[in-house]
Design a protein around this motif. Structure first.
Motif, PDB file in Angstrom:
ATOM      1  N   UNK A 154       0.883  -1.161   0.125  1.00 39.93           N
ATOM      2  CA  UNK A 154      -0.056  -0.058  -0.067  1.00 39.93           C
ATOM      3  C   UNK A 154       0.863   1.174   0.144  1.00 39.93           C
ATOM      4  N   UNK A 155       1.789   1.172   0.756  1.00 36.12           N
ATOM      5  CA  UNK A 155       2.829   2.399   0.719  1.00 36.12           C
ATOM      6  C   UNK A 155       3.553   2.481  -0.731  1.00 36.12           C
ATOM      7  N   UNK A 156       4.070   1.500  -1.109  1.00 36.15           N
ATOM      8  CA  UNK A 156       4.718   1.641  -2.664  1.00 36.15           C
ATOM      9  C   UNK A 156       3.433   2.021  -3.661  1.00 36.15           C
ATOM     10  N   UNK A 157       2.523   1.551  -3.598  1.00 40.09           N
ATOM     11  CA  UNK A 157       1.434   2.055  -4.463  1.00 40.09           C
ATOM     12  C   UNK A 157       1.423   3.412  -4.693  1.00 40.09           C
ATOM     13  N   UNK A 168      16.894  -5.974  13.251  1.00 40.82           N
ATOM     14  CA  UNK A 168      17.964  -6.613  13.025  1.00 40.82           C
ATOM     15  C   UNK A 168      19.228  -5.490  12.861  1.00 40.82           C
ATOM     16  N   UNK A 169      20.368  -5.920  12.426  1.00 38.78           N
ATOM     17  CA  UNK A 169      21.366  -4.986  12.513  1.00 38.78           C
ATOM     18  C   UNK A 169      21.469  -3.950  11.437  1.00 38.78           C
ATOM     19  N   UNK A 170      21.042  -4.473  10.093  1.00 37.61           N
ATOM     20  CA  UNK A 170      20.824  -3.524   9.045  1.00 37.61           C
ATOM     21  C   UNK A 170      19.346  -3.582   8.576  1.00 37.61           C
ATOM     22  N   UNK A 171      18.857  -2.439   8.221  1.00 35.66           N
ATOM     23  CA  UNK A 171      17.653  -1.988   7.720  1.00 35.66           C
ATOM     24  C   UNK A 171      17.381  -2.109   6.238  1.00 35.66           C
ATOM     25  N   UNK A 172      16.134  -2.448   6.084  1.00 36.98           N
ATOM     26  CA  UNK A 172      15.840  -2.316   4.407  1.00 36.98           C
ATOM     27  C   UNK A 172      14.177  -2.242   4.315  1.00 36.98           C
ATOM     28  N   UNK A 173      13.751  -2.296   3.178  1.00 36.92           N
ATOM     29  CA  UNK A 173      12.362  -1.837   2.736  1.00 36.92           C
ATOM     30  C   UNK A 173      11.413  -2.983   3.790  1.00 36.92           C
ATOM     31  N   UNK A 174      10.325  -2.091   4.194  1.00 39.23           N
ATOM     32  CA  UNK A 174       9.424  -2.532   5.158  1.00 39.23           C
ATOM     33  C   UNK A 174       9.819  -2.340   6.669  1.00 39.23           C
ATOM     34  N   UNK A 175      11.347  -1.912   6.879  1.00 42.63           N
ATOM     35  CA  UNK A 175      11.343  -2.060   8.143  1.00 42.63           C
ATOM     36  C   UNK A 175      11.254  -0.564   8.535  1.00 42.63           C
ATOM     37  N   UNK A 231      11.849   6.975   2.515  1.00 44.82           N
ATOM     38  CA  UNK A 231      11.145   6.654   3.775  1.00 44.82           C
ATOM     39  C   UNK A 231       9.883   7.389   3.627  1.00 44.82           C
ATOM     40  N   UNK A 232       8.995   6.874   4.283  1.00 45.22           N
ATOM     41  CA  UNK A 232       7.688   7.463   4.594  1.00 45.22           C
ATOM     42  C   UNK A 232       7.471   8.007   5.791  1.00 45.22           C
ATOM     43  N   UNK A 233       7.087   9.312   6.085  1.00 43.99           N
ATOM     44  CA  UNK A 233       7.309   9.755   7.460  1.00 43.99           C
ATOM     45  C   UNK A 233       5.887   9.556   8.183  1.00 43.99           C
ATOM     46  N   UNK A 234       5.687   8.708   9.377  1.00 47.53           N
ATOM     47  CA  UNK A 234       4.829   8.197   9.895  1.00 47.53           C
ATOM     48  C   UNK A 234       4.257   9.327  10.718  1.00 47.53           C
ATOM     49  N   UNK A 235       5.394  10.058  11.240  1.00 43.41           N
ATOM     50  CA  UNK A 235       4.867  11.558  12.187  1.00 43.41           C
ATOM     51  C   UNK A 235       5.718  12.892  11.583  1.00 43.41           C
ATOM     52  N   UNK A 236       5.365  13.901  11.911  1.00 41.63           N
ATOM     53  CA  UNK A 236       5.993  15.129  11.531  1.00 41.63           C
ATOM     54  C   UNK A 236       7.459  15.097  11.829  1.00 41.63           C
ATOM     55  N   UNK A 259       9.233   6.485  10.889  1.00 41.69           N
ATOM     56  CA  UNK A 259       9.215   6.196   9.650  1.00 41.69           C
ATOM     57  C   UNK A 259       9.610   5.015   9.341  1.00 41.69           C
ATOM     58  N   UNK A 260       9.156   4.590   8.096  1.00 43.59           N
ATOM     59  CA  UNK A 260       9.154   3.535   7.217  1.00 43.59           C
ATOM     60  C   UNK A 260      10.184   3.393   5.953  1.00 43.59           C
ATOM     61  N   UNK A 261      11.014   2.368   5.683  1.00 44.90           N
ATOM     62  CA  UNK A 261      11.699   2.336   4.546  1.00 44.90           C
ATOM     63  C   UNK A 261      10.781   1.708   3.432  1.00 44.90           C
ATOM     64  N   UNK A 262      10.543   2.581   2.257  1.00 42.30           N
ATOM     65  CA  UNK A 262       9.685   2.473   1.248  1.00 42.30           C
ATOM     66  C   UNK A 262      10.281   1.758  -0.141  1.00 42.30           C
ATOM     67  N   UNK A 263      11.750   2.138  -0.346  1.00 42.30           N
ATOM     68  CA  UNK A 263      12.326   1.954  -1.165  1.00 42.30           C
ATOM     69  C   UNK A 263      14.024   1.938  -0.854  1.00 42.30           C
TER      70      UNK A 263
END
Length: 287
Positions: A38-41, A105-112, A227-232, A125-129
């Motif tokens: 849904x985020x990526x759409x 985990x130690x390293x982050x990626x899409x969806x984290x 990233x997608x900002x979940x809050x300001x 924030x959510x990593x989206x790409x």
């Protein structure tokens, strides 16, 4: 842990003790996960609303409203960046790298998701790409976008260089930028600077001594982390004086490049998205 001979006698059941299987500290089956599809759409319809640039060996800040995206872009050459995030409405709420590491985990990626400090402890924030999602873990145990390192700083540099004074470590860069953005003095601003997400940095731990290592980042011009900002949010990013971190930290000898931050407004929000509330713990602490 350094590889040195033990000072104590090895017990008879040493092998059996070592063979005990691991237990995941934080089972995350019940952790709410975003619908990343849904985020990526909504990424298909984005309007660029602002651009800022972190100059080499310096830092920059920016604001991102909740529901917007921001991208950290490698623009001219291999370069890593140190990222701090703050709740733009309450600067005491900021990125908590340790808890983010424990949950993802130690390293982050899409969806984290990047979590904030107590007592709010919620996704910021959510990593989206991730243009480097192909890298995975290499033969040395290295991967990109770590939450295991802290940030290069002038205090550790002073300790390891027998009194050297270097003012463009990421800690100092972030302190200067945050002070300017918040109107605080350097002394007031410094305690707000926190452990980072090491964007584009390739790191791991050596298998023999357990030491934190870095190696030349695989990032190339045009690559970005989104990233997608979940809050300001108030973001702060330092273009590390280590450049691609393939040789050394805290130096003017390494080729360094700027990092570009772009902020985007989507035409619509992800289906079902609701800004995360602060953590529900009642804070009574058993009293």
């Amino acid at each position: 842990m350094k590889s040195t001979p033990p000072l104590t006698q090895i017990p008879a059941d040493a092998d059996a003790r070592k063979a005990v299987g691991p237990v995941i500290c934080y089972p995350v089956d019940s952790l709410p996960r975003v619908d990343i599809a849904a985020y990526r759409q909504v990424r298909d319809h984005l309007d660029l609303v602002d651009t800022v640039i972190a100059a080499p060996r310096d830092a920059v800040t920016w604001h991102v409203p909740a529901g917007h995206f921001f991208r950290i872009i490698c623009s001219e050459g291999p370069q890593v960046g140190d990222l701090n995030l703050f709740n733009a409405r309450d600067l005491s709420e900021r990125f908590y790298s340790g808890k983010t590491r424990a949950l993802n985990g130690t390293h982050l990626g899409v969806g984290d998701q990047l979590f904030s400090t107590f007592p709010a402890m919620r996704p910021m924030a959510t990593i989206t790409h991730d243009a480097l999602d192909w890298y995975g873990f290499d033969e040395f145990g290295g991967a990109v976008h770590d939450v295991i390192g802290t940030r290069c700083d002038p205090y550790t540099h002073n300790l390891l260089s027998n009194g050297g004074q270097y003012h463009h470590c990421c800690h100092s860069n972030l302190t200067r930028a945050f002070a300017e953005a918040s109107g605080k003095s350097l002394e007031e601003a410094e305690p707000f600077i926190h452990d980072v997400l090491n964007v584009f940095m390739c790191t791991g731990f050596t298998r023999d001594t357990g030491q934190y290592f870095m190696k030349a980042s695989p990032v190339r011009p045009g690559d970005y982390l989104e990233f997608f900002a979940e809050i300001d949010l108030l973001g702060a990013l330092s273009a590390c004086p280590g450049g691609d971190c393939g040789t050394e930290h805290s130096s003017d000898n390494i080729a360094c490049y700027p990092l570009v931050v772009e902020i985007y407004k989507p035409a619509s929000l992800p289906v079902g998205w609701v800004a995360p509330r602060v953590n529900g713990y009642d804070r009574s602490h058993g009293a």
